[in-house]
Design a protein around this motif. Structure first.
Motif, PDB file in Angstrom:
ATOM      1  N   GLY A  34      -9.315  16.577 -10.730  1.00  0.00           N
ATOM      2  CA  GLY A  34      -9.590  15.170 -10.434  1.00  0.00           C
ATOM      3  C   GLY A  34      -8.312  14.355 -10.365  1.00  0.00           C
ATOM      4  N   TYR A  35      -7.393  14.600 -11.293  1.00  0.00           N
ATOM      5  CA  TYR A  35      -6.104  13.907 -11.279  1.00  0.00           C
ATOM      6  C   TYR A  35      -5.293  14.293 -10.042  1.00  0.00           C
ATOM      7  CZ  TYR A  35      -6.991  12.582 -16.141  1.00  0.00           C
ATOM      8  OH  TYR A  35      -7.528  12.056 -17.294  1.00  0.00           O
ATOM      9  N   LEU A  36      -5.359  15.563  -9.689  1.00  0.00           N
ATOM     10  CA  LEU A  36      -4.644  16.011  -8.487  1.00  0.00           C
ATOM     11  C   LEU A  36      -5.251  15.389  -7.230  1.00  0.00           C
ATOM     12  CD1 LEU A  36      -4.038  19.745  -9.418  1.00  0.00           C
ATOM     13  CD2 LEU A  36      -2.351  17.895  -9.367  1.00  0.00           C
ATOM     14  N   LEU A  57       0.816  -1.218   0.000  1.00  0.00           N
ATOM     15  CA  LEU A  57       0.000   0.000   0.000  1.00  0.00           C
ATOM     16  C   LEU A  57       0.850   1.268   0.000  1.00  0.00           C
ATOM     17  CD1 LEU A  57      -2.907  -0.892   2.457  1.00  0.00           C
ATOM     18  CD2 LEU A  57      -2.979  -0.756  -0.037  1.00  0.00           C
ATOM     19  N   SER A  58       2.070   1.172   0.485  1.00  0.00           N
ATOM     20  CA  SER A  58       2.961   2.341   0.494  1.00  0.00           C
ATOM     21  C   SER A  58       3.592   2.598  -0.867  1.00  0.00           C
ATOM     22  CB  SER A  58       4.081   2.153   1.523  1.00  0.00           C
ATOM     23  OG  SER A  58       3.565   2.146   2.817  1.00  0.00           O
ATOM     24  N   PHE A 102       2.023   4.720  -6.159  1.00  0.00           N
ATOM     25  CA  PHE A 102       2.923   5.621  -6.883  1.00  0.00           C
ATOM     26  C   PHE A 102       3.197   5.132  -8.300  1.00  0.00           C
ATOM     27  CE2 PHE A 102       3.362   6.975  -2.579  1.00  0.00           C
ATOM     28  CZ  PHE A 102       3.381   8.345  -2.713  1.00  0.00           C
ATOM     29  N   PHE A 103       3.084   3.827  -8.537  1.00  0.00           N
ATOM     30  CA  PHE A 103       3.230   3.326  -9.896  1.00  0.00           C
ATOM     31  C   PHE A 103       2.026   3.717 -10.751  1.00  0.00           C
ATOM     32  CE2 PHE A 103       6.286   0.577  -7.750  1.00  0.00           C
ATOM     33  CZ  PHE A 103       7.361   0.670  -8.624  1.00  0.00           C
ATOM     34  N   ALA A 162      -3.258   9.181  -3.106  1.00  0.00           N
ATOM     35  CA  ALA A 162      -2.112   8.266  -3.094  1.00  0.00           C
ATOM     36  C   ALA A 162      -1.129   8.647  -1.995  1.00  0.00           C
ATOM     37  CB  ALA A 162      -1.421   8.265  -4.457  1.00  0.00           C
ATOM     38  N   VAL A 163      -0.872   9.928  -1.848  1.00  0.00           N
ATOM     39  CA  VAL A 163       0.057  10.382  -0.812  1.00  0.00           C
ATOM     40  C   VAL A 163      -0.526  10.090   0.569  1.00  0.00           C
ATOM     41  CG1 VAL A 163       1.148  12.423   0.207  1.00  0.00           C
ATOM     42  CG2 VAL A 163       1.164  12.111  -2.275  1.00  0.00           C
ATOM     43  N   ARG A 164      -1.814  10.365   0.746  1.00  0.00           N
ATOM     44  CA  ARG A 164      -2.472  10.103   2.031  1.00  0.00           C
ATOM     45  C   ARG A 164      -2.453   8.601   2.350  1.00  0.00           C
ATOM     46  NH1 ARG A 164      -7.567  12.152   1.144  1.00  0.00           N
ATOM     47  NH2 ARG A 164      -6.549  14.134   0.753  1.00  0.00           N
ATOM     48  N   LEU A 165      -2.757   7.771   1.349  1.00  0.00           N
ATOM     49  CA  LEU A 165      -2.726   6.321   1.536  1.00  0.00           C
ATOM     50  C   LEU A 165      -1.329   5.854   1.922  1.00  0.00           C
ATOM     51  CD1 LEU A 165      -4.133   3.553   1.335  1.00  0.00           C
ATOM     52  CD2 LEU A 165      -3.545   3.546  -1.100  1.00  0.00           C
TER      53      LEU A 165
END
Length: 144
Positions: A41-43, A16-17, A21-22, A49-52
């Motif tokens: 929406g993309y942002l 999950l980390s 990012f991929f 992703a960063v929060r996850l």
């Protein structure tokens, strides 16, 4: 049995980390060619992703600490020390690399191509940091 459950949780939190990012790599090209409403929406996907990754990182650290305490490894083991150093580096990097750049997209005087390049570079640096940590955890090299 508890050790195996902790190990499973630890490995799942690594996935999950790193995994999100991929997904962000092909999103960069779409970000570059999209209109501003779609771009938001993309942002949002970037923010998610960063929060996850941050939350998965919390589970990763906690499960890693519990694995060291429950297992036969010492805190002075070279691959554990190197992983911790890289972890601290990646935490500082994650905090400074993505959110400030993403926020700049809403500022009218920013060159979006430069911001996309910054995001691309940040994604690859973060992936490399995490992959090196993964290498230390899987290979467990003796460095000293």
């Amino acid at each position: 049995m508890l050790y195996r459950l902790l190990l499973y949780i630890h490995i799942f939190s690594v996935i999950l980390s790193i995994g999100p990012f991929f997904v962000l790599i092909p999103l960069l090209k779409k970000l570059h060619t999209s209109e501003s409403t779609i771009q938001q929406g993309y942002l949002d996907v970037f923010r998610f992703a960063v929060r996850l990754a941050k939350h998965a990182g919390h589970v990763l650290v906690l499960s890693g600490v519990l694995l060291v305490l429950a297992g036969s490894w010492s805190w002075k083991t070279s691959w554990i020390v190197m992983t911790i150093l890289l972890l601290v580096s990646s935490l500082f990097f994650l905090a400074r690399a993505f959110s400030p750049t993403i926020r700049k997209f809403s500022q009218p005087d920013q060159d979006q191509s430069i911001l996309i390049q910054l995001l691309r570079r940040s994604i690859w640096i973060y992936i490399i940091l995490l992959m090196v940590m993964l290498l230390f955890m899987v290979v467990k090299p003796t460095l000293w």
